[in-house]
Design a protein around this motif. Sequence first.
Motif, PDB file in Angstrom:
ATOM      1  N   ILE A   1       0.793  -0.977  -0.513  1.00 11.93           N
ATOM      2  CA  ILE A   1       0.098  -0.078  -0.071  1.00 11.93           C
ATOM      3  C   ILE A   1       0.991   1.582  -0.157  1.00 11.93           C
ATOM      4  CG2 ILE A   1      -1.047   1.352   1.295  1.00 11.93           C
ATOM      5  CD1 ILE A   1      -2.757  -0.985   2.213  1.00 11.93           C
ATOM      6  N   PRO A   2       0.205   2.072  -0.993  1.00  9.06           N
ATOM      7  CA  PRO A   2       1.334   3.365  -0.982  1.00  9.06           C
ATOM      8  C   PRO A   2       1.795   3.954   0.611  1.00  9.06           C
ATOM      9  CG  PRO A   2       0.212   3.608  -2.564  1.00  9.06           C
ATOM     10  CD  PRO A   2      -0.588   2.137  -2.153  1.00  9.06           C
ATOM     11  N   GLY A   3       2.680   4.453   0.995  1.00 11.83           N
ATOM     12  CA  GLY A   3       2.435   4.891   2.301  1.00 11.83           C
ATOM     13  C   GLY A   3       2.850   4.032   3.226  1.00 11.83           C
ATOM     14  N   PHE A   4       3.004   2.845   3.403  1.00 15.56           N
ATOM     15  CA  PHE A   4       3.404   1.741   4.129  1.00 15.56           C
ATOM     16  C   PHE A   4       5.125   1.103   3.843  1.00 15.56           C
ATOM     17  CE2 PHE A   4      -1.418   1.471   5.249  1.00 15.56           C
ATOM     18  CZ  PHE A   4      -0.971   0.082   6.278  1.00 15.56           C
ATOM     19  N   ARG A   5       5.910   0.849   4.443  1.00 20.68           N
ATOM     20  CA  ARG A   5       6.916   1.394   4.782  1.00 20.68           C
ATOM     21  C   ARG A   5       7.850  -0.053   4.912  1.00 20.68           C
ATOM     22  NH1 ARG A   5      10.539   5.589   5.417  1.00 20.68           N
ATOM     23  NH2 ARG A   5       9.343   7.330   4.321  1.00 20.68           N
ATOM     24  N   ARG A   6       7.091  -0.895   6.031  1.00 21.22           N
ATOM     25  CA  ARG A   6       7.715  -2.432   6.531  1.00 21.22           C
ATOM     26  C   ARG A   6       6.228  -2.793   7.615  1.00 21.22           C
ATOM     27  NH1 ARG A   6      13.251  -1.447   8.971  1.00 21.22           N
ATOM     28  NH2 ARG A   6      12.272  -0.625  11.247  1.00 21.22           N
ATOM     29  N   GLY A   7       6.749  -4.132   7.796  1.00 16.42           N
ATOM     30  CA  GLY A   7       6.114  -4.997   8.351  1.00 16.42           C
ATOM     31  C   GLY A   7       6.514  -5.953   9.151  1.00 16.42           C
TER      32      GLY A   7
ATOM     33  N   THR B   1       3.449   8.909   7.435  1.00 15.62           N
ATOM     34  CA  THR B   1       1.834   9.207   8.458  1.00 15.62           C
ATOM     35  C   THR B   1       0.860   8.495   8.846  1.00 15.62           C
ATOM     36  OG1 THR B   1       0.815  10.001   6.345  1.00 15.62           O
ATOM     37  CG2 THR B   1       3.244  11.966   7.174  1.00 15.62           C
ATOM     38  N   MET B   2       0.386   9.025  10.031  1.00 11.75           N
ATOM     39  CA  MET B   2      -1.018   8.994  10.340  1.00 11.75           C
ATOM     40  C   MET B   2      -2.090   8.708   8.864  1.00 11.75           C
ATOM     41  SD  MET B   2      -1.635   7.999  13.020  1.00 11.75           S
ATOM     42  CE  MET B   2      -3.616   6.801  13.630  1.00 11.75           C
ATOM     43  N   GLN B   3      -1.676   9.984   8.254  1.00 18.46           N
ATOM     44  CA  GLN B   3      -2.797  10.452   7.211  1.00 18.46           C
ATOM     45  C   GLN B   3      -2.827   9.332   6.023  1.00 18.46           C
ATOM     46  OE1 GLN B   3      -1.221  12.378   8.360  1.00 18.46           O
ATOM     47  NE2 GLN B   3      -2.216  13.797   9.402  1.00 18.46           N
ATOM     48  N   VAL B   4      -1.342   8.590   6.325  1.00 16.95           N
ATOM     49  CA  VAL B   4      -1.443   7.081   5.661  1.00 16.95           C
ATOM     50  C   VAL B   4      -2.893   6.051   5.728  1.00 16.95           C
ATOM     51  CG1 VAL B   4      -0.298   5.427   5.055  1.00 16.95           C
ATOM     52  CG2 VAL B   4       0.792   7.632   4.311  1.00 16.95           C
ATOM     53  N   LEU B   5      -2.343   5.983   7.027  1.00 12.84           N
ATOM     54  CA  LEU B   5      -3.445   5.041   8.237  1.00 12.84           C
ATOM     55  C   LEU B   5      -4.556   5.637   7.999  1.00 12.84           C
ATOM     56  CD1 LEU B   5      -1.138   3.862  11.313  1.00 12.84           C
ATOM     57  CD2 LEU B   5      -0.887   3.165   8.612  1.00 12.84           C
ATOM     58  N   GLN B   6      -5.466   6.905   7.559  1.00 14.45           N
ATOM     59  CA  GLN B   6      -6.687   7.332   7.601  1.00 14.45           C
ATOM     60  C   GLN B   6      -6.625   7.254   5.941  1.00 14.45           C
ATOM     61  OE1 GLN B   6      -5.942   9.793  10.480  1.00 14.45           O
ATOM     62  NE2 GLN B   6      -7.457   9.122  10.980  1.00 14.45           N
TER      63      GLN B   6
ATOM     64  N   SER C   1      -7.647   6.768   1.404  1.00 11.49           N
ATOM     65  CA  SER C   1      -8.840   5.697   0.830  1.00 11.49           C
ATOM     66  C   SER C   1      -7.417   4.789   0.682  1.00 11.49           C
ATOM     67  CB  SER C   1      -8.956   6.381  -0.337  1.00 11.49           C
ATOM     68  OG  SER C   1      -7.390   7.277  -1.319  1.00 11.49           O
ATOM     69  N   ASP C   2      -6.338   4.326  -0.147  1.00 13.33           N
ATOM     70  CA  ASP C   2      -5.700   3.745  -0.676  1.00 13.33           C
ATOM     71  C   ASP C   2      -5.780   1.708   0.775  1.00 13.33           C
ATOM     72  OD1 ASP C   2      -4.560   4.195  -2.947  1.00 13.33           O
ATOM     73  OD2 ASP C   2      -3.118   5.105  -1.871  1.00 13.33           O
ATOM     74  N   TYR C   3      -5.722   2.575   1.600  1.00 11.25           N
ATOM     75  CA  TYR C   3      -6.122   1.479   3.294  1.00 11.25           C
ATOM     76  C   TYR C   3      -7.109   0.900   3.301  1.00 11.25           C
ATOM     77  CZ  TYR C   3      -4.719  -0.877   7.804  1.00 11.25           C
ATOM     78  OH  TYR C   3      -4.253  -1.035   9.111  1.00 11.25           O
ATOM     79  N   THR C   4      -7.491   1.911   3.115  1.00  8.03           N
ATOM     80  CA  THR C   4      -9.321   1.915   3.633  1.00  8.03           C
ATOM     81  C   THR C   4      -9.757   1.362   2.614  1.00  8.03           C
ATOM     82  OG1 THR C   4     -10.099   3.846   5.029  1.00  8.03           O
ATOM     83  CG2 THR C   4     -11.750   3.067   3.573  1.00  8.03           C
TER      84      THR C   4
ATOM     85  N   ASN D   1     -11.921  -2.462   3.625  1.00  8.19           N
ATOM     86  CA  ASN D   1     -13.001  -2.465   2.518  1.00  8.19           C
ATOM     87  C   ASN D   1     -13.653  -3.356   1.905  1.00  8.19           C
ATOM     88  OD1 ASN D   1     -14.726  -1.594   4.998  1.00  8.19           O
ATOM     89  ND2 ASN D   1     -14.059   0.677   3.642  1.00  8.19           N
ATOM     90  N   ASP D   2     -12.112  -4.175   0.919  1.00 13.97           N
ATOM     91  CA  ASP D   2     -12.497  -5.301   0.024  1.00 13.97           C
ATOM     92  C   ASP D   2     -11.162  -7.044   0.642  1.00 13.97           C
ATOM     93  OD1 ASP D   2     -12.884  -6.699  -2.037  1.00 13.97           O
ATOM     94  OD2 ASP D   2     -11.612  -5.629  -3.102  1.00 13.97           O
ATOM     95  N   PRO D   3     -11.930  -6.839   1.876  1.00 16.85           N
ATOM     96  CA  PRO D   3     -11.029  -8.064   1.522  1.00 16.85           C
ATOM     97  C   PRO D   3     -10.465  -9.720   1.603  1.00 16.85           C
ATOM     98  CG  PRO D   3     -12.513  -8.293   3.156  1.00 16.85           C
ATOM     99  CD  PRO D   3     -12.813  -6.642   2.623  1.00 16.85           C
TER     100      PRO D   3
END
Length: 222
Positions: A37-43, A65-70, A72-75, A79-81
């Motif tokens: 996901i854009p903005g995620f760096r590492r898991g 950033t916190m905006q990444v976690l809130q 649309s890409d993550y959301t 919402n489409d598991p």
Amino acid sequence: MLAGEAVAAIWNDIAPEGRDQFYDWHINEHIPERVGIPGFRRGRRYIAVDAGTWPEFFTLYEADTMQVLQGSDYTNRLNDPTPWTTATTAHFRNTTRALARLLDSHGPGVGGVMLTIRFDCDDQHVAAIRPLIGDAGQGARVVGAHLCRGDTAASTLRSAESRDRTDIQAPQNCFIMIEVTDTDALRNILPDLALSNAGVRGQLVRGVYRLEYSRTKTRFTP
């Protein structure tokens, strides 16, 4: 130091009948998907080192950033598991998920062992806790010390992936992560009394985990 300014942190158990499926899914689909996901760096995924640590698993995602976690890409992903996600998370137990801002981060890298300390704290006491994190980061064989402040509304927002699940518990509003080379390095690190004197409220939930799997930025095709 962590790779971004925000994290998604998940603590969970797995029902015995879903354990093999969990490992397969987490390694081959879930972490690659999230890190893509854009903005995620590492898991990263950790497992408890002893029976005194619960839940058994701890997963950490580092984001820009916190905006990444809130955003649309993550959301949209939540919402489409995938069918595999739906089938695997049905085996989750005792799950706590926190979306949090990184307040302090010290240290040169990733440790093979992670101490997590979850607690509630009022805003006015965070300033008293922050110096403790810096001091912990100077300990022998400590390679990372991090203080995170959770966003309760963002953390508890339900999605298609989570709305029907009964295993999800409300998170505490703060947590600390201490990364070390080995469990012996955690002796005398951030005792409960020091945190209580700094203004921590209620129960302190400690867990010591060993790193099992880590993945950095990658492309993922569902």
